[in-house]
Design a protein around this motif. Structure first.
Motif, PDB file in Angstrom:
ATOM      1  N   ASP A   1       0.985  -1.328  -0.072  1.00 52.87           N
ATOM      2  CA  ASP A   1      -0.120   0.153   0.157  1.00 52.87           C
ATOM      3  C   ASP A   1       1.013   1.137  -0.102  1.00 52.87           C
ATOM      4  O   ASP A   1       1.983   1.170   0.530  1.00 52.87           O
ATOM      5  N   ILE A   2       0.396   2.356  -0.538  1.00 56.08           N
ATOM      6  CA  ILE A   2       0.974   3.735  -0.461  1.00 56.08           C
ATOM      7  C   ILE A   2       0.316   4.742   0.369  1.00 56.08           C
ATOM      8  O   ILE A   2      -0.860   4.903   0.404  1.00 56.08           O
ATOM      9  N   ASN A   3       0.957   5.327   1.182  1.00 57.20           N
ATOM     10  CA  ASN A   3       0.516   5.886   2.404  1.00 57.20           C
ATOM     11  C   ASN A   3       1.518   7.112   2.647  1.00 57.20           C
ATOM     12  O   ASN A   3       2.364   6.903   3.641  1.00 57.20           O
ATOM     13  N   LEU A   4       1.675   8.159   1.987  1.00 56.97           N
ATOM     14  CA  LEU A   4       2.495   9.199   2.095  1.00 56.97           C
ATOM     15  C   LEU A   4       1.868  10.667   2.678  1.00 56.97           C
ATOM     16  O   LEU A   4       0.872  10.791   1.972  1.00 56.97           O
ATOM     17  N   LYS A   5       2.589  11.536   3.539  1.00 56.05           N
ATOM     18  CA  LYS A   5       2.060  12.719   3.715  1.00 56.05           C
ATOM     19  C   LYS A   5       2.915  13.837   3.051  1.00 56.05           C
ATOM     20  O   LYS A   5       4.203  13.389   2.953  1.00 56.05           O
ATOM     21  N   LYS A   6       2.250  14.772   2.789  1.00 54.92           N
ATOM     22  CA  LYS A   6       2.973  15.995   2.083  1.00 54.92           C
ATOM     23  C   LYS A   6       3.784  16.514   3.049  1.00 54.92           C
ATOM     24  O   LYS A   6       3.687  16.766   4.466  1.00 54.92           O
TER      25      LYS A   6
END
Length: 325
Positions: free
Chosen positions: A181-186
């Protein structure tokens, strides 16, 4: 943003340290020449006769491929998730980089028309090189393949990268039970191998593969900057050890050293990345899914124009100046 260090940065880094870490380098080079990632279905048709002598003037073209080896059996051939052509001109001391969009719909020799990234799965590196050569008009001399784990291992081996993520990124991958899964914050943050892989894989926005290839070049440039630092050079044996199971190439050990030495002489000023097919040279269509139907003639003309302009814009060498004087 210069892209010189994307491909050449690691090899230059290796060349600078090879005298100090001879054993580590030779072991690494020997191992990655083995077909442990992708079997070549055409082992009797090498491109050795087309490989130019780097002491001469002929252009060298290298196909870089990233593959996804997750949950794949040893006999299963992967598609190439990323395809990048590096074209080096020893005469003008310039280079150009071409990202090939993986949904480009082309003729794959012996298999009919399909997405260009299927060539690797049909016939291994030789067929992938032949297909890319037919598409770009460039003779492809060498290939380098790495997979997701190799990329993660490299990033972790250098201690991760401080990087500005331009926006929130989220994607749920149903095929991997959450593993990828992809879960990145700015924002500015430290990306380890796993997070870095999420960043370069993300393509679930309006521009899809277009912005994904831009992100890949952006991160690889930052990674190359990190690898130039002295402390990272001292980590060379560990870096090579982490990458060795995940890299495959037809470059010999001597060729790697010669390529790195050639890279030291190249002019990076003005070098840019180019996407193929370029805007205006394709139309979108449906062939069991969305694909790009390219004008191969226009693509090949564009490639030659890029290479010609790159050579023309290179600064005059001392030899050139002496000749003209």
């Amino acid at each position: 943003m210069t892209l010189k260090r994307i491909f050449l940065g690691l090899l230059l880094f290796l060349a600078a340290a090879v005298g100090y870490y001879v054993y580590a380098f030779v072991t690494f080079a020997s191992d990655i020449q083995q077909p442990h990632i992708v079997k070549d279905q055409s082992p009797d048709k090498p491109n050795k006769s087309e490989i130019p002598v780097w002491g001469g003037k002929e252009r060298v073209n290298i196909l870089l491929m990233g593959v996804d080896s997750r949950e794949r059996s040893l006999d299963e051939m992967p598609r190439s998730d990323t395809m990048l052509v590096v074209s080096i001109d020893p005469a003008s001391k310039t280079y150009s980089l071409f990202s090939v969009l993986r949904d480009t719909y082309v003729e794959i020799p012996g298999y009919g028309s399909s997405r260009i990234n299927a060539a690797l799965s049909h016939g291994g590196p030789s067929l992938a090189m032949q297909t890319i050569s037919n598409f770009t008009g460039l003779p492809i001399d060498y290939y380098v393949i790495t997979d997701f784990e190799g990329f993660k291992g490299l990033v972790d081996a250098v201690g991760g990268v401080e990087f500005e993520v331009e926006k929130d990124m989220y994607y749920r991958d149903p095929a991997d039970k959450g593993k990828y899964d992809i879960n990145l914050k700015k924002g500015l943050q430290h990306l380890d191998g796993e997070k870095a892989l999420q960043y370069v894989r993300f393509r679930h926005d309006a521009m899809s593969d277009y912005t994904r290839t831009e992100r890949q070049r952006k991160f690889l440039s930052a990674l190359a900057d990190k690898m130039k630092r002295g402390a990272t050079v001292l980590q060379l044996p560990d870096i090579l050890e982490s990458m060795r199971p995940y890299v495959q190439t037809n470059l010999s050990s001597l060729d790697m050293v010669k390529l790195a030495a050639l890279g030291l002489t190249l002019d990076g000023a003005g070098a840019e990345g180019h996407q193929l097919p370029q805007p205006g040279a394709f139309r979108e269509a449906n062939r069991g899914g969305s694909v790009l139907l390219p004008s191969v003639e226009r693509v090949q003309t564009y490639v030659q124009d890029v290479l010609s302009k790159s050579a023309e814009q290179s600064p005059k060498t001392d030899t050139d100046s002496a000749t003209q004087g």
